[in-house]
Design a protein around this motif. Structure first.
Motif, short mmCIF file in Angstrom:
data_model
loop_
_atom_site.label_atom_id
_atom_site.label_comp_id
_atom_site.label_asym_id
_atom_site.label_seq_id
_atom_site.Cartn_x
_atom_site.Cartn_y
_atom_site.Cartn_z
N ALA A 160 28.98 56.69 37.50
CA ALA A 160 28.35 55.48 38.01
C ALA A 160 29.44 54.64 38.68
N VAL A 161 29.07 53.95 39.73
CA VAL A 161 30.03 53.13 40.48
C VAL A 161 29.61 51.66 40.38
N ARG A 162 30.56 50.82 40.02
CA ARG A 162 30.35 49.37 40.02
C ARG A 162 31.46 48.75 40.86
N ALA A 163 31.13 47.70 41.57
CA ALA A 163 32.14 47.08 42.43
C ALA A 163 32.00 45.57 42.44
N GLY A 164 33.08 44.92 42.71
CA GLY A 164 33.09 43.49 42.91
C GLY A 164 33.71 43.20 44.27
N PHE A 165 33.46 42.03 44.79
CA PHE A 165 33.98 41.66 46.10
C PHE A 165 34.42 40.20 46.00
N PHE A 166 35.72 39.99 45.99
CA PHE A 166 36.26 38.66 45.74
C PHE A 166 37.12 38.19 46.91
N GLU A 167 37.19 36.89 47.06
CA GLU A 167 38.05 36.27 48.07
C GLU A 167 39.04 35.37 47.34
N ILE A 168 40.29 35.46 47.72
CA ILE A 168 41.29 34.52 47.21
C ILE A 168 41.66 33.62 48.38
N TYR A 169 41.41 32.33 48.21
CA TYR A 169 41.64 31.37 49.28
C TYR A 169 42.32 30.14 48.69
N ARG A 170 43.49 29.84 49.21
CA ARG A 170 44.27 28.69 48.74
C ARG A 170 44.44 28.69 47.22
N GLY A 171 44.73 29.85 46.68
CA GLY A 171 45.00 29.96 45.25
C GLY A 171 43.78 29.97 44.36
N LYS A 172 42.58 29.96 44.94
CA LYS A 172 41.35 30.00 44.15
C LYS A 172 40.61 31.29 44.46
N CYS A 173 39.89 31.79 43.46
CA CYS A 173 39.19 33.06 43.59
C CYS A 173 37.68 32.83 43.59
N PHE A 174 36.98 33.49 44.52
CA PHE A 174 35.54 33.33 44.67
C PHE A 174 34.85 34.69 44.66
N ASP A 175 33.70 34.76 44.00
CA ASP A 175 32.89 35.97 43.94
C ASP A 175 31.99 36.00 45.17
N LEU A 176 32.26 36.89 46.10
CA LEU A 176 31.50 36.93 47.35
C LEU A 176 30.12 37.58 47.19
N LEU A 177 29.86 38.20 46.05
CA LEU A 177 28.55 38.79 45.80
C LEU A 177 27.67 37.87 44.96
N ASN A 178 28.17 36.68 44.66
CA ASN A 178 27.41 35.73 43.84
C ASN A 178 27.54 34.32 44.43
N LYS A 179 27.13 34.17 45.67
CA LYS A 179 27.09 32.86 46.36
C LYS A 179 28.43 32.13 46.33
N LYS A 180 29.50 32.89 46.44
CA LYS A 180 30.87 32.34 46.45
C LYS A 180 31.19 31.51 45.21
N LYS A 181 30.61 31.91 44.08
CA LYS A 181 30.88 31.23 42.81
C LYS A 181 32.38 31.33 42.50
N LYS A 182 32.96 30.22 42.07
CA LYS A 182 34.37 30.22 41.71
C LYS A 182 34.57 30.97 40.39
N VAL A 183 35.56 31.82 40.34
CA VAL A 183 35.91 32.55 39.11
C VAL A 183 37.38 32.33 38.81
N GLU A 184 37.72 32.50 37.56
CA GLU A 184 39.11 32.38 37.13
C GLU A 184 39.67 33.78 36.88
N VAL A 185 40.92 33.94 37.20
CA VAL A 185 41.61 35.19 36.90
C VAL A 185 42.43 34.96 35.65
N MET A 186 42.10 35.71 34.60
CA MET A 186 42.77 35.54 33.31
C MET A 186 43.44 36.86 32.92
N GLU A 187 44.46 36.77 32.10
CA GLU A 187 45.13 37.97 31.60
C GLU A 187 44.66 38.21 30.17
#
Length: 86
Positions: free
Chosen positions: A49-76
């Protein structure tokens, strides 16, 4: 970075390039490779099975492009791997 070719590198030249195989961008090249591997596995009897995400990093912030550009956090996580949260 304006005009440095980032969009063309990722997206390719599109319809204007016709059927030129050298005009493909990273998105389509990666998708072709992933689905070729899935087809090869299927031919050997393994289902994948294949799952994918599509994100944009802009000015240090990350956005989910498959979910109305919802802001997401990148955590370790505890294993030191990066995870998208939000």
């Amino acid at each position: 970075q304006t005009g440095s070719g980032k969009t063309v590198t990722m997206s390719g030249l599109g319809k204007s390039a016709g059927d030129d195989p050298n005009a493909a961008g990273m998105y389509s090249l990666v998708a072709d490779e992933v689905f070729a591997c899935v087809s090869e596995a299927a031919a050997k009897g393994t289902a994948l099975a294949v799952r994918a995400g599509f994100f944009e990093i802009y000015r240090g912030k990350c956005f989910d492009l498959l979910n109305k550009k919802k802001k997401v956090e990148v955590m370790e996580d505890e294993r030191g791997q990066q995870q998208m949260v939000g």
